[in-house]
Design a protein around this motif. Sequence first.
Motif, PDB file in Angstrom:
ATOM      1  N   PRO A 623      54.440  29.673  43.394  1.00 48.68           N
ATOM      2  CA  PRO A 623      54.504  31.078  42.614  1.00 48.68           C
ATOM      3  C   PRO A 623      53.225  31.733  42.449  1.00 48.68           C
ATOM      4  CG  PRO A 623      55.893  29.235  41.476  1.00 48.68           C
ATOM      5  CD  PRO A 623      54.969  28.757  42.446  1.00 48.68           C
ATOM      6  N   PHE A 624      53.316  33.233  42.159  1.00 48.75           N
ATOM      7  CA  PHE A 624      51.929  33.689  42.129  1.00 48.75           C
ATOM      8  C   PHE A 624      51.253  33.249  40.886  1.00 48.75           C
ATOM      9  CE2 PHE A 624      53.066  37.682  44.828  1.00 48.75           C
ATOM     10  CZ  PHE A 624      52.654  37.251  45.633  1.00 48.75           C
ATOM     11  N   SER A 625      52.031  32.764  39.859  1.00 51.19           N
ATOM     12  CA  SER A 625      51.562  32.435  38.500  1.00 51.19           C
ATOM     13  C   SER A 625      50.586  31.060  38.709  1.00 51.19           C
ATOM     14  CB  SER A 625      52.650  32.128  37.466  1.00 51.19           C
ATOM     15  OG  SER A 625      53.588  31.281  37.831  1.00 51.19           O
ATOM     16  N   GLU A 626      50.730  30.305  39.638  1.00 53.50           N
ATOM     17  CA  GLU A 626      50.292  29.051  39.935  1.00 53.50           C
ATOM     18  C   GLU A 626      49.326  28.989  41.103  1.00 53.50           C
ATOM     19  OE1 GLU A 626      53.301  26.098  40.221  1.00 53.50           O
ATOM     20  OE2 GLU A 626      54.054  26.534  38.522  1.00 53.50           O
ATOM     21  N   THR A 627      49.295  30.227  41.970  1.00 53.87           N
ATOM     22  CA  THR A 627      48.409  30.189  43.011  1.00 53.87           C
ATOM     23  C   THR A 627      47.030  30.267  42.993  1.00 53.87           C
ATOM     24  OG1 THR A 627      48.503  30.889  45.436  1.00 53.87           O
ATOM     25  CG2 THR A 627      48.815  32.594  43.668  1.00 53.87           C
ATOM     26  N   SER A 628      46.337  30.502  43.877  1.00 59.73           N
ATOM     27  CA  SER A 628      44.888  30.543  43.746  1.00 59.73           C
ATOM     28  C   SER A 628      44.503  32.029  43.617  1.00 59.73           C
ATOM     29  CB  SER A 628      44.339  30.216  45.288  1.00 59.73           C
ATOM     30  OG  SER A 628      42.946  30.858  45.266  1.00 59.73           O
ATOM     31  N   SER A 629      43.680  32.322  42.908  1.00 63.52           N
ATOM     32  CA  SER A 629      42.974  33.744  42.605  1.00 63.52           C
ATOM     33  C   SER A 629      42.889  34.518  43.974  1.00 63.52           C
ATOM     34  CB  SER A 629      41.824  33.851  41.705  1.00 63.52           C
ATOM     35  OG  SER A 629      40.670  33.162  42.213  1.00 63.52           O
ATOM     36  N   ALA A 630      42.300  33.453  45.024  1.00 63.93           N
ATOM     37  CA  ALA A 630      41.987  34.226  46.333  1.00 63.93           C
ATOM     38  C   ALA A 630      43.013  35.029  46.905  1.00 63.93           C
ATOM     39  CB  ALA A 630      41.367  33.308  47.175  1.00 63.93           C
ATOM     40  N   VAL A 631      44.258  34.329  46.748  1.00 72.58           N
ATOM     41  CA  VAL A 631      45.554  34.892  47.325  1.00 72.58           C
ATOM     42  C   VAL A 631      45.931  36.284  46.567  1.00 72.58           C
ATOM     43  CG1 VAL A 631      48.143  34.658  47.640  1.00 72.58           C
ATOM     44  CG2 VAL A 631      46.433  32.674  47.788  1.00 72.58           C
ATOM     45  N   MET A 632      45.904  36.290  45.361  1.00 73.20           N
ATOM     46  CA  MET A 632      45.984  37.506  44.721  1.00 73.20           C
ATOM     47  C   MET A 632      45.401  38.738  44.766  1.00 73.20           C
ATOM     48  SD  MET A 632      48.759  36.467  43.182  1.00 73.20           S
ATOM     49  CE  MET A 632      49.123  37.937  42.501  1.00 73.20           C
ATOM     50  N   LYS A 633      44.008  38.275  45.178  1.00 74.75           N
ATOM     51  CA  LYS A 633      42.758  39.330  45.546  1.00 74.75           C
ATOM     52  C   LYS A 633      43.196  39.715  46.854  1.00 74.75           C
ATOM     53  CE  LYS A 633      39.133  37.520  42.416  1.00 74.75           C
ATOM     54  NZ  LYS A 633      38.000  36.910  42.255  1.00 74.75           N
TER      55      LYS A 633
END
Length: 785
Positions: A623-633
């Motif tokens: 889930p987005f809540s548990e993934t790496s911050s690089a993915v969200m950026k």
Amino acid sequence: MERAEQRDSLPDTELPPKQPELDARFIPDNDSGAADPRVLSDSLRGPLVERQPSVEHARYTCPVRCPQSAAVERSMSCTTVSTPRIVNDLCVEPSTQIPTPRQIPISVPTNLVLQEKYAEPDVLMYLLTEKLKHTTLYCAEQNPSLHEFDVFSQNKPPLPALPPLWAQSRQEVCESFDWFRSYQGGVYHVRDHAKGYLLSAFSSSRDLFEHDGRLIISHGGGKAESIHSCQGRSMIQAADDQLAQDKSVRALLTNYRQSRPLVLLIDEKYALFPYDLRAKGVVYAVLGLYTISHVWAEYQPANNPLGRVVRYKFAFQWCEGQGEPWWIPHKTEATAEEAQLLSSRTTTTATILPSPRLPAKIRERKLRDTMPPKPDPIYLTCIACSQKTPKVYELGWACLNPNCNLFWITPEHGYLPLHLNYNRAFLRLSSPYMLPANLRDIRPGTPKSSRDGITTTYPFTRGLHCKNCGRLSCRVNWAYWKCPTPDCPTRVEAVGRLRHAKEFWNEKLPVSFSNHCIHAFSEITKETPKLFRHAHGLGQIQTFILPSGKGRIHHIRTITPEGKRAADMIFREYQEHASLGRLLFRRWPMRAHKCRGPLLTNYFSQNSGEPYQYVGGTDNTVPFSETSSAVMKARDLIQQRIHQALGMRSEFNEVLSAAYMERQKMAFHSDSERGLGPLVAGLSLGAPALMHFRMHHKHQGEDEIERKGILLTIVLRHGDVLVMDGAGVQEHYEHTVVPTNFRIAATARKIDLQPRKVKDVTMALPTKSNPSSGSNTYPVYCTGK
């Protein structure tokens, strides 16, 4: 020349009559001893030879006694020819015929193929080959496996211990063991010489596992009966003769001429191995290094019009210097039989291989042809082709050169029968080949970091050999290697430095264009490039219009180096989190493939956000809540570039992050899974890559050859964003990305959370004549049932 003219001038009544065509299922079973129905000319026979005409009846029966052979009889007029052997111009006794079952009776001079003096040997050869030219050797329904006892079906004892090198899948062998990298074929060859040979279930008749595996006889690969798919239809391709110029056979012949060692492997279906590999969970096992001591060709039964094929056979002998074979139980005292075997190995005069030597590295030196010397006791020279071939079988010597007119023919018995016993002298072990010091241990080494600290090059994509249990395994995880055997503690960390995007600025592209290339037959057009502004300068967008309203492809890139700062930070953060385990990059098993055992993808990936049914499956989504911050950026940068360049607002709820090491890539595919929105966008980080588009196979016509190739190629560089706009892009086209070096890609999608259906509605698309109008049918995804 005079003999040829004299033979051609013979009257029709004296020429050998044409062999009657026989049913491919039947061959003569002649118990009467009738000889070859041929008549020699009086002028060529000599004064001491007389005609001996006779009439015999031949009964034709199937050698495997199938029902079709019942009560099938034919009569044939035969004339016996007694051809005398001439020694010192004196007539000696005529030759005799010893008929055998499953063999066409034919009278051949006893020493025709030996180097002695005969009356007109070329005429004898002419008569002999004319008779045998159209002869069917074996029953077409015969299966070689039916005539060999099935060792695999018997209860074998379990493997006493794990092999030094073993694996559970073909990919584990190919990615971890440099001596064998063939995913499909049984012979792995490089630069016209063989490095590895796999012994599997598809054995040939008269294959052998002798002297506890120190001598193994097997056949060359290729030309077997197979099923091929052509335009969606399955077609059976009949077995064909193996040729010396076939790739696999040619490579093995090179090893034989150069006395070059190669590695033999087996799988759990190899029937001649004395132990059951499956008892220990072993699917593939490496036997060791062998050299080829003998090579010959022979006939094998086959389901083709001729009922037989030519197969090359190879005798592999264990190389000294690597210890005893690992599957032989260790004994403190040698038995009498072993002592006799050891004595026969040291006292035999059948010297085949050269004396021990220390050659240079095999990969770096071209060895000249050094044909092993032929031992006199078992090698004889054929009078027809002047080549030496061994006496392989106990029944008698025959020329085993497939290009010879006397191939597979013995002087005493004519054609060799189907069932044959090996010549015991032939099976003796020859002088052993002593391996040089650098080849005595073929176990792969443990992965080690390079001096520059880079761990994304090709050697680090290779697998691991476990020193604890001996298993070969693939590199599954980005951060480390781990032996997959249960309870095995072997684990090797992948420690390396981070790569910067500047390292790939001067990376050479394997193409002549700089940005894109459109095929002339693609019907794809492009708009004039447009500039747009972003927070750190200017960018450029190039739009490609697909024909018939199938959609558009937008290539968004920044012009100034300042515009790549955000991409630089994301690229660095991806690597940091992957090495620390926050980003679980790994290789996932593919669902559809043709290899034995699991087949992993050729790249590392992790899916974030909503579940996406890709190769990793929906259960492995983070889930987005548990993934790496690089993915969200990365997702935020993609949405920002689309808004700045296209003026479109997009909200993606899924991101597939993929990492490619050197030489890794993704195969052709389409993002056409149910539930995906019409907009798919990807961010490219690191080394440049080539993105190719081609027509989907289901939309390719049989006669549209030009549509089967690449229609559009786009060069993706660090910080570029590529947008596939429209569901028709995924429906009608496939794409692949081929990086030039280490690369990370983030592909964002919008996945509908409810079932959808597709409606065909009329949308206004711009045309060349009127950019603001147009009418085309365009599929639109609608939410709801």
